[in-house]
Design a protein around this motif. Sequence first.
Motif, PDB file in Angstrom:
ATOM      1  N   VAL A 249       2.648  -6.923  -0.267  1.00 24.28           N
ATOM      2  CA  VAL A 249       1.697  -5.896   0.158  1.00 24.28           C
ATOM      3  C   VAL A 249       0.470  -6.006  -0.738  1.00 24.28           C
ATOM      4  O   VAL A 249       0.580  -5.972  -1.969  1.00 24.28           O
ATOM      5  N   ARG A 281       1.070  -7.910   4.230  1.00 20.16           N
ATOM      6  CA  ARG A 281       0.333  -6.811   4.859  1.00 20.16           C
ATOM      7  C   ARG A 281      -0.775  -6.375   3.910  1.00 20.16           C
ATOM      8  O   ARG A 281      -0.569  -6.283   2.694  1.00 20.16           O
ATOM      9  N   LEU A 308       4.610   3.133   3.015  1.00 20.88           N
ATOM     10  CA  LEU A 308       4.658   1.983   2.097  1.00 20.88           C
ATOM     11  C   LEU A 308       5.885   2.059   1.206  1.00 20.88           C
ATOM     12  O   LEU A 308       6.526   1.048   0.910  1.00 20.88           O
ATOM     13  N   ARG A 311       9.309   0.418   2.168  1.00 16.69           N
ATOM     14  CA  ARG A 311       9.540  -1.026   2.161  1.00 16.69           C
ATOM     15  C   ARG A 311      10.569  -1.397   1.098  1.00 16.69           C
ATOM     16  O   ARG A 311      10.833  -0.639   0.162  1.00 16.69           O
ATOM     17  N   THR A 315       9.771  -6.064  -2.565  1.00 21.39           N
ATOM     18  CA  THR A 315       8.420  -6.383  -2.100  1.00 21.39           C
ATOM     19  C   THR A 315       7.497  -6.555  -3.298  1.00 21.39           C
ATOM     20  O   THR A 315       7.562  -5.793  -4.265  1.00 21.39           O
ATOM     21  N   LEU A 317       3.982  -6.120  -4.851  1.00 15.33           N
ATOM     22  CA  LEU A 317       2.817  -5.260  -4.642  1.00 15.33           C
ATOM     23  C   LEU A 317       1.656  -5.761  -5.494  1.00 15.33           C
ATOM     24  O   LEU A 317       1.766  -5.854  -6.718  1.00 15.33           O
TER      25      LEU A 317
END
Length: 409
Positions: A249, A281, A308, A311, A315, A317
């Motif tokens: 992300v 994303r 968000l 997720r 993930t 970030l």
Amino acid sequence: MSRESAQNPPQNALFVDFAALLREYGVPAGVREVLELNDGLVKGLAHSLDALFVFMRLVFVRRAEHMDAFERAFALYFFGVDIPAVAEGDPALFDTRQFREWLEQQIAEGHIARRALWQYDPEELMRRFWDTLREQMEAHHGGSRWVGTGGNSPFGHSGNAARGVRVLGESRNRSALKVIGERRYIAYARGNQLRAENLRQALESMKHMKNEGPRDVLNLDETIRRTARNGGEIDLVFERDLRDKISVVLLIDNGGSSMRPYIEVTRLLFTKLHERFEDLRTFYFHNTIYETVWSDYRRTHPHPTEQLLLRRPDTRLVILGDASMAPEELEYPGGAIYRYDGRELPPSTHWLTRLADRFPHACWLNPIPREQWENAYGDYTIRRIREFFHMEDLTLGGIKGMVEHLSEK
């Protein structure tokens, strides 16, 4: 090699001071490398300045980002040529010690009139500096530390060197200095500006690759091996594409004037990240993160921050922003957002805390150079955000630091 010898090099070991200079230039150089260098010299592995350049590079340089620093240190140590750690044409030259000293010398020698200095445009001053540096490099036929007299050379010219190491004469074609002058590795220096080639190289070091999809990628090496084993009958070997399945992300601060100077480098990073990661994303915010981010750069399509936080925790970030704002935008309830319904919103620090807790693999990329963080506008908010997120600047070294942090298990 014993541990004692690794910790206590011989007092007459050559180039201990060169190793110290390399460390000043950011190249990891220790006792082990000095001992390896001296062992090689005793065995006669360097018979000229050019050979010494290549041998030292093999001993001391392990990573591409250290190559330019090594070459600059070599030029200073052996030739007395002090090359700044910027690429030719980079306006960062004006902030370097080498440029300031050159300018003062030009004024003192009457080549540039101090009262007329304002008449020169920046491009002309940069061109003059680099022309002077090239003339200095072309004038060398060996270095004062290499072909010295009265014991100035660490080797000597006729075998009268410490520990009996003999090196034969100066560089005939100055190929070492020519290689240094080409600055072929400046794009990979840790503090250098991001470019397409070095950014791609930095991102490639994230090791989360998996074979996915149909077998439509030709493995040429395996095809050749199997064809040879089959007596010349062609055996084409196909494999699945190697893709990075990690989820990323990217949050980009695209609001306000403070980020305008960094539009191009932000666009470059955005492009390369999308090329590198299949599952990425991108969302946008203004200055800091509240209850809503946006899925489009015009910030017309809101996306709840709560979504968000749903997720997966693994993930990655990545937050891109200068982290510079008024303290109340970060600390006050509701921050910079005015609510007509009177509902009080939590401060931005509430959302930063939740994001940091949810995504342990998170990094804040700051386009402001690291050395300016303590004195930049918004230094307070920069310090506060660093309490939540690992922060790197938007240089090649910063990208590699981000990659290392995001790759940790």
